[in-house]
Design an enzyme around this catalytic site. Sequence first.
Site, PDB file in Angstrom:
ATOM      1  N   ASP A  18     -13.421  43.213 -24.133  1.00 23.24           N
ATOM      2  CA  ASP A  18     -13.981  42.047 -24.835  1.00 23.24           C
ATOM      3  C   ASP A  18     -14.899  41.182 -23.983  1.00 23.24           C
ATOM      4  OD1 ASP A  18     -10.650  40.551 -24.670  1.00 23.24           O
ATOM      5  OD2 ASP A  18     -12.246  40.515 -23.188  1.00 23.24           O
TER       6      ASP A  18
ATOM      7  N   HIS B 201     -11.827  50.547 -19.404  1.00 19.86           N
ATOM      8  CA  HIS B 201     -12.034  51.152 -20.726  1.00 19.86           C
ATOM      9  C   HIS B 201     -13.383  50.793 -21.330  1.00 19.86           C
ATOM     10  CE1 HIS B 201      -7.355  51.410 -21.198  1.00 19.86           C
ATOM     11  NE2 HIS B 201      -7.837  52.257 -20.322  1.00 19.86           N
TER      12      HIS B 201
ATOM     13  N   GLN C 160      -8.178  46.407 -18.768  1.00 17.98           N
ATOM     14  CA  GLN C 160      -8.224  47.452 -19.801  1.00 17.98           C
ATOM     15  C   GLN C 160      -8.990  46.920 -21.021  1.00 17.98           C
ATOM     16  OE1 GLN C 160      -4.097  49.577 -20.099  1.00 17.98           O
ATOM     17  NE2 GLN C 160      -3.712  47.499 -19.291  1.00 17.98           N
ATOM     18  N   ASN C 161      -9.282  45.630 -20.993  1.00 15.45           N
ATOM     19  CA  ASN C 161      -9.907  44.991 -22.149  1.00 15.45           C
ATOM     20  C   ASN C 161     -11.403  45.295 -22.200  1.00 15.45           C
ATOM     21  OD1 ASN C 161      -7.376  43.971 -22.575  1.00 15.45           O
ATOM     22  ND2 ASN C 161      -7.856  41.924 -21.797  1.00 15.45           N
TER      23      ASN C 161
ATOM     24  N   SER D 256       1.186  46.379 -22.219  1.00 14.75           N
ATOM     25  CA  SER D 256       2.451  47.066 -22.536  1.00 14.75           C
ATOM     26  C   SER D 256       2.741  48.160 -21.521  1.00 14.75           C
ATOM     27  CB  SER D 256       2.350  47.665 -23.943  1.00 14.75           C
ATOM     28  OG  SER D 256       1.248  48.595 -23.985  1.00 14.75           O
TER      29      SER D 256
ATOM     30  N   GLY E 225      -0.186  40.862 -19.461  1.00 12.93           N
ATOM     31  CA  GLY E 225      -0.553  41.092 -20.861  1.00 12.93           C
ATOM     32  C   GLY E 225      -0.824  42.534 -21.227  1.00 12.93           C
TER      33      GLY E 225
HETATM   34  N1  APR Z   1       0.339  36.608 -22.798  1.00 12.38           N
HETATM   35  C1  APR Z   1       0.761  37.695 -22.098  1.00 12.38           C
HETATM   36  N2  APR Z   1       1.105  38.866 -22.685  1.00 12.38           N
HETATM   37  C2  APR Z   1       1.029  38.926 -24.026  1.00 12.38           C
HETATM   38  C3  APR Z   1       0.615  37.846 -24.826  1.00 12.38           C
HETATM   39  C4  APR Z   1       0.261  36.640 -24.150  1.00 12.38           C
HETATM   40  N3  APR Z   1      -0.143  35.554 -24.829  1.00 12.38           N
HETATM   41  N4  APR Z   1       0.652  38.230 -26.138  1.00 12.38           N
HETATM   42  C5  APR Z   1       1.077  39.516 -26.140  1.00 12.38           C
HETATM   43  N5  APR Z   1       1.309  39.930 -24.888  1.00 12.38           N
HETATM   44  C6  APR Z   1       1.736  41.251 -24.431  1.00 12.38           C
HETATM   45  C7  APR Z   1       2.592  42.024 -25.395  1.00 12.38           C
HETATM   46  O1  APR Z   1       3.960  41.725 -25.212  1.00 12.38           O
HETATM   47  C8  APR Z   1       2.277  43.480 -24.987  1.00 12.38           C
HETATM   48  O2  APR Z   1       3.189  43.913 -23.991  1.00 12.38           O
HETATM   49  O3  APR Z   1       0.560  42.010 -24.266  1.00 12.38           O
HETATM   50  C9  APR Z   1       0.881  43.386 -24.384  1.00 12.38           C
HETATM   51  C10 APR Z   1      -0.186  44.043 -25.214  1.00 12.38           C
HETATM   52  O4  APR Z   1       0.068  45.426 -25.226  1.00 12.38           O
HETATM   53  P1  APR Z   1      -0.936  46.406 -26.001  1.00 12.38           P
HETATM   54  O5  APR Z   1      -1.204  45.833 -27.355  1.00 12.38           O
HETATM   55  O6  APR Z   1      -0.371  47.778 -25.879  1.00 12.38           O
HETATM   56  O7  APR Z   1      -2.308  46.295 -25.201  1.00 12.38           O
HETATM   57  P2  APR Z   1      -2.688  47.008 -23.834  1.00 12.38           P
HETATM   58  O8  APR Z   1      -1.491  47.160 -22.957  1.00 12.38           O
HETATM   59  O9  APR Z   1      -3.841  46.286 -23.286  1.00 12.38           O
HETATM   60  O10 APR Z   1      -3.163  48.463 -24.343  1.00 12.38           O
HETATM   61  C11 APR Z   1      -3.715  49.328 -23.383  1.00 12.38           C
HETATM   62  O11 APR Z   1      -4.282  50.871 -25.160  1.00 12.38           O
HETATM   63  O12 APR Z   1      -5.066  51.223 -27.296  1.00 12.38           O
HETATM   64  C12 APR Z   1      -5.416  51.267 -25.953  1.00 12.38           C
HETATM   65  O13 APR Z   1      -7.580  51.045 -25.100  1.00 12.38           O
HETATM   66  C13 APR Z   1      -6.533  50.306 -25.651  1.00 12.38           C
HETATM   67  O14 APR Z   1      -6.904  49.066 -23.601  1.00 12.38           O
HETATM   68  C14 APR Z   1      -5.951  49.359 -24.608  1.00 12.38           C
HETATM   69  C15 APR Z   1      -4.785  50.161 -24.040  1.00 12.38           C
END
Ligand code: APR
Length: 250
Positions: free
Chosen positions: A106, A121, A103-104, A191, A189
């Site tokens: 980067d 994404h 989903q990243n 949510s 990693g």
């Molecule tokens: N290792 C593993 N997991 C981690 C770490 C780490 N070092 N640090 C944080 N996390 C976890 C957090 O606990 C959280 O559950 O990574 C998750 C990040 O969740 P989000 O910030 O919601 O990111 P993501 O799930 O990728 O979001 C999905 O939402 O806003 C949109 O397009 C954006 O691609 C993104 C999508």
Amino acid sequence: MDIDKNIDTVVDYLLNTDNVSVLTGAGISAESGISTFRDPDGLWSKFNPQELASIDGFMSNPELVWSWYQYRVNIVNNSIPNPGHYALAEFQNLIKNFSLITQNVDGLHQRAGSKNVVELHGSIVRNKCFDCNKIHTSKIVEHNKISNCIYCNGKIRPDVVWFGEILPRHEIELAQIYAENSKVYFSVGTSAEVYPAADLPLIAKRNGAKLIEINPNDTQLTSFVDVKINLNSGIALPLILEKYKEKKGI
Ligand code: APR
């Protein structure tokens, strides 16, 4: 369950299959210094996604959206992949059918050596025309102000999926096929709150895959997984890789 036992269980799963998929989210890049979105200090606690990551936001203030993305591009360009990214790149060379879906935006998986990364994404380091969708390399784009399309003179935007936009068809269809056919499926990693990506681990589970979550926190996926590893991915993934190689005699 203790972490060592969980890691042993995951390694046993991996030793008994040649079909593995991994879905990653912002958490895998956290140890590279790139903010996640929904953690307490995440991007959405500082910025308004509707204002900065939506078509309406771009239409109403393209300069603000463009400068916010260039701010994020600068952070990405000054970041490097972490051991979690590298471990996944190495796994791709060890497991016959290994697919990586992210989903990243980067590009750190690719910079760590992963191939054929499915970017659900899009990519923040790639730009396209808002009107005709033609890709524009960063050489054409002037980073301090919005450039215009060299084909139709439309405004250039980041090649990422904004809220309210549909995901690229090829990528989401490929990700669904991987989820349906994997025997072991990792959610790393993320949510697990944003669809359709959040559906993928559940599709894998419904199709008989062993489901593993690597995340220091619990998510709405946690209650469905076979193994939960409450570690940062930059720690957990190299540990799993090391145990896997040891048991394989590599
Ligand atoms: N290792 C593993 N997991 C981690 C770490 C780490 N070092 N640090 C944080 N996390 C976890 C957090 O606990 C959280 O559950 O990574 C998750 C990040 O969740 P989000 O910030 O919601 O990111 P993501 O799930 O990728 O979001 C999905 O939402 O806003 C949109 O397009 C954006 O691609 C993104 C999508």
